[in-house]
Design a protein around this motif. Structure first.
Motif, PDB file in Angstrom:
ATOM      1  N   THR A 165       0.741  -1.175  -0.182  1.00 38.26           N
ATOM      2  CA  THR A 165      -0.051  -0.060  -0.047  1.00 38.26           C
ATOM      3  C   THR A 165       1.044   1.271  -0.156  1.00 38.26           C
ATOM      4  OG1 THR A 165      -0.339   0.020   2.524  1.00 38.26           O
ATOM      5  CG2 THR A 165      -1.839  -1.161   1.281  1.00 38.26           C
ATOM      6  N   ASP A 166       0.359   2.371  -0.441  1.00 45.31           N
ATOM      7  CA  ASP A 166       0.974   3.687  -0.491  1.00 45.31           C
ATOM      8  C   ASP A 166       1.573   4.006   0.950  1.00 45.31           C
ATOM      9  OD1 ASP A 166       0.602   3.419  -3.035  1.00 45.31           O
ATOM     10  OD2 ASP A 166      -0.623   5.354  -3.430  1.00 45.31           O
ATOM     11  N   ASP A 167       0.712   3.725   1.764  1.00 47.38           N
ATOM     12  CA  ASP A 167       1.543   3.958   3.241  1.00 47.38           C
ATOM     13  C   ASP A 167       2.308   3.065   3.860  1.00 47.38           C
ATOM     14  OD1 ASP A 167      -0.331   2.061   3.858  1.00 47.38           O
ATOM     15  OD2 ASP A 167      -1.657   3.297   5.138  1.00 47.38           O
ATOM     16  N   ASP A 168       2.570   1.951   2.815  1.00 41.33           N
ATOM     17  CA  ASP A 168       3.338   0.826   3.474  1.00 41.33           C
ATOM     18  C   ASP A 168       3.108   0.238   4.612  1.00 41.33           C
ATOM     19  OD1 ASP A 168       5.821  -0.524   2.788  1.00 41.33           O
ATOM     20  OD2 ASP A 168       6.965   0.282   4.468  1.00 41.33           O
TER      21      ASP A 168
ATOM     22  N   TYR B  27      -6.869   2.163   1.538  1.00 39.85           N
ATOM     23  CA  TYR B  27      -5.627   2.177   1.190  1.00 39.85           C
ATOM     24  C   TYR B  27      -5.412   2.106  -0.413  1.00 39.85           C
ATOM     25  CZ  TYR B  27      -5.977   0.197   5.706  1.00 39.85           C
ATOM     26  OH  TYR B  27      -6.317  -0.148   7.339  1.00 39.85           O
ATOM     27  N   ALA B  28      -4.549   3.097  -0.800  1.00 38.46           N
ATOM     28  CA  ALA B  28      -4.201   2.924  -2.307  1.00 38.46           C
ATOM     29  C   ALA B  28      -2.878   2.213  -2.234  1.00 38.46           C
ATOM     30  CB  ALA B  28      -3.594   4.420  -2.751  1.00 38.46           C
ATOM     31  N   PHE B  29      -2.840   1.305  -3.442  1.00 46.26           N
ATOM     32  CA  PHE B  29      -1.728   0.530  -3.462  1.00 46.26           C
ATOM     33  C   PHE B  29      -1.321   0.345  -5.225  1.00 46.26           C
ATOM     34  CE2 PHE B  29      -5.578  -2.119  -4.702  1.00 46.26           C
ATOM     35  CZ  PHE B  29      -4.922  -2.821  -5.678  1.00 46.26           C
ATOM     36  N   THR B  30      -0.256  -0.172  -5.211  1.00 45.20           N
ATOM     37  CA  THR B  30       0.308  -0.388  -6.557  1.00 45.20           C
ATOM     38  C   THR B  30       0.870  -2.030  -6.364  1.00 45.20           C
ATOM     39  OG1 THR B  30       0.864   1.607  -7.278  1.00 45.20           O
ATOM     40  CG2 THR B  30       2.132  -0.277  -8.300  1.00 45.20           C
TER      41      THR B  30
ATOM     42  N   SER C 140      -7.203   0.887  -5.032  1.00 43.96           N
ATOM     43  CA  SER C 140      -7.504   1.257  -3.615  1.00 43.96           C
ATOM     44  C   SER C 140      -8.377  -0.069  -3.036  1.00 43.96           C
ATOM     45  CB  SER C 140      -8.369   2.375  -3.496  1.00 43.96           C
ATOM     46  OG  SER C 140      -9.469   2.243  -3.942  1.00 43.96           O
TER      47      SER C 140
ATOM     48  N   HIS D  30      -2.881  -0.531 -10.227  1.00 46.11           N
ATOM     49  CA  HIS D  30      -3.187   0.482  -9.604  1.00 46.11           C
ATOM     50  C   HIS D  30      -4.424   0.431  -9.025  1.00 46.11           C
ATOM     51  CE1 HIS D  30       0.709   2.495 -10.037  1.00 46.11           C
ATOM     52  NE2 HIS D  30       0.610   2.456 -11.445  1.00 46.11           N
TER      53      HIS D  30
END
Length: 219
Positions: free
Chosen positions: A74-77, A145-148, A137, A135
């Motif tokens: 997730t973008d916030d790890d 949570y946004a993610f890649t 969420s 890409h």
């Protein structure tokens, strides 16, 4: 007694003149041909040229989502996300490596978009980009949570093991990230905790003293 020569000659000339006149009238009549004259067929108008309408070109074909696995953070790890696509269907797993997790599933559209759903209203929305990464969420447990997630090649990917251990149902999920890092959660009934590491080459793992095999998760 006088001869009637001149009178006779005059009468003979008169009769000859009448005869010749009658002959001229008879022979002067024009002969009409009995052969009927051919008539030209009536002129017909040339048919108007048929207008041809160009058929529309084929709509650009969309390439269906390839069968593959994807894994990332997730973008916030704070958590990891993995998605496996097979035959335009997908299964996804979200977990933080401690106690929060969610299994989700759904269809993948031809444009690569997906909306996967799980228990308790959990939802994952993502778009496959050029078959290399996803890409999106995930809405899990009240968090957003946004993610890649990049394409994952074995042994990276998504694994799962289910069993009954000591009378309790056990469900374990593992995400093996590119590079070898593992994130997983094991749920025993309603209790969830960090999962022990698996051997990605074989899927072997020991949980609560029980030898289990984690296998690649597919839709």
């Amino acid at each position: 007694m006088k001869r009637p020569g001149p009178l006779i000659t005059l009468l003979a000339g008169l009769l000859l003149g009448l005869f010749m006149l009658s002959l001229n009238v008879t022979t002067g009549t024009k002969t009409v041909s009995s052969t009927p004259k051919k008539e030209s067929p009536p002129a017909t108008a040339s048919p108007a040229p048929t207008k041809t309408t160009a058929s529309p070109g084929p709509s650009p074909s969309r390439v269906p989502a390839p069968d593959a696995s994807y894994a990332g953070r997730t973008d916030d790890d704070s958590s990891a996300v993995a998605v496996t696509v097979r035959d335009r269907k997908a299964i996804a797993y979200f977990c933080d490596g401690h106690s929060k997790e969610s299994w989700l599933k759904g269809d993948v559209k031809d444009d690569g978009s997906m909306r996967l759903t799980g228990r308790h209203g959990d939802e994952l929305n993502g778009t496959l980009q050029q078959g290399r990464r996803i890409h999106g969420s995930a809405d899990v447990g009240g968090g957003h949570y946004a993610f890649t997630a990049d394409e994952a090649r074995k042994p990276s990917g998504l694994y799962r093991a289910t069993a009954t251990v000591r009378g309790a149902r056990l469900d374990g999920g593992w995400i093996v990230l590119p590079g070898g890092r593992q994130v997983g959660v094991v749920t025993r009934g309603k209790d969830a905790s960090a999962a022990p590491a698996i051997a990605p080459e074989t899927g072997a793992v020991t949980v609560d003293g029980q030898q289990l095999t984690a296998r690649p998760a597919t839709p």
